[in-house]
Design an enzyme around this catalytic site. Structure first.
Site: not given
Ligand code: HPA
Length: 284
Positions: A42, A73, A95, A97-98, A125, A222-223, A246, A258
């Site tokens: 990302s 992306h 992903h 989740y998509e 990320a 998530m990847s 973060n 995001h």
């Molecule tokens: N959690 C899950 N996936 C992420 C995060 C997070 O805090 N930050 C960036 N991708």
């Protein structure tokens, strides 16, 4: 391959999808196939701008490649030279989740493997679980925990893959040593830790983050875990770098967005690019 093997492979839709994608990519490669593929996470697609003599393949040109739906992306493979080496960069992941199944999420990696690409450099990320990982930190992935409940190898074994791949060195020891050396030389701070992969797309609750901390996670995302499993099943060597964008939920005081993830990924562009290029230049 034996006649029976060929017949079986062509009957397997997953194997046929890999072959079709690999053939479309091969058709656009001038000269030798690169030995390195780079998967961009990302907000990290900017790395494709640093590729010289780029050949761009938009995803609609590659059979089976879905169009990414996530801001940040892209949706292209870029083949060219980075730090003097031929590479193929994937800007835009698939992903789960998509709504993609595990097999679709690793289609690009399998196609790279089928083309004979032996090294996979993955970026992503991630949220920082370990308290010392502040937004903007870069973390070399030492190992991962797959908490998605999915596995891309479920089903018939694809040609070139193992049924029960060894996962004792998922993020290659030698490549990690190279990454540490490059970070030292270029004075880029590089932490190292365990990445935990979840399905998403909701971020974690504070209780989930406390659980992840106890399980030994340093960063959460998530990847990556599906891709590394598929790559290891083909004997590809992997290296992973997380940009901590973060603090994971409950560690930081603020709600996650995001947009924040993208902003921080943007702010560490220079350091990440220096690291990736230094590593690519040194890859065996
Ligand atoms: N959690 C899950 N996936 C992420 C995060 C997070 O805090 N930050 C960036 N991708």
């Amino acid at each position: 391959m034996t006649a029976t093997g060929t017949a079986r492979a062509s009957l397997n839709p997953a194997a046929a999808a890999v072959d079709a994608a690999a053939a479309a990519i091969r058709a656009r490669i001038v000269g030798e196939v690169p030995r390195v593929a780079i998967v961009l996470g990302s907000g990290l697609g900017f790395i494709t701008e640093r590729i010289e003599d780029p050949v761009r393949l938009r995803y609609p040109e590659i059979p089976g490649f879905p169009q990414p739906t996530v801001p940040g992306h892209g949706g292209e493979l870029v083949i060219g030279r980075l730090a003097g080496r031929r590479v193929v960069a994937q800007s835009g992941r698939f992903h789960m989740y998509e709504g993609h199944d595990a097999a679709t999420s690793v289609l690009a990696v399998r196609a790279f493997g089928a083309l004979g690409i032996g090294t996979l450099l993955l970026t992503n990320a991630a949220g920082g679980v370990r308290r010392t990982l502040q937004p903007g930190a870069l973390m070399l992935i030492a190992d991962h925990i797959n908490l998605t409940g999915r596995n891309p190898l479920i089903g018939e074994v694809l040609p070139g893959e193992e049924r029960f791949p060894d996962m004792s060195d998922p993020y290659d020891r030698e490549l990690r040593e190279i990454a540490r050396e490059v970070a030292r030389e270029r004075r880029v701070a590089l932490a190292e830790g365990v990445y935990v992969g979840l399905l998403g797309p909701s971020y974690e609750t504070p209780a989930e983050v406390r659980m992840l901390e106890r399980l030994g996670a340093d960063a959460v995302g998530m990847s990556t875990v599906m891709e590394v499993i598929a790559a290891r099943a083909r004997g590809m060597r992997c290296l992973g770098i997380s940009t901590v964008t973060n603090l994971a939920c409950g560690i930081g005081a603020q709600p996650l967005s995001h947009a924040e993830v993208m902003d921080v990924a943007n702010a560490v562009r220079g350091e990440l690019a220096a690291l990736v290029e230094g590593i690519v230049a040194r890859l065996p």
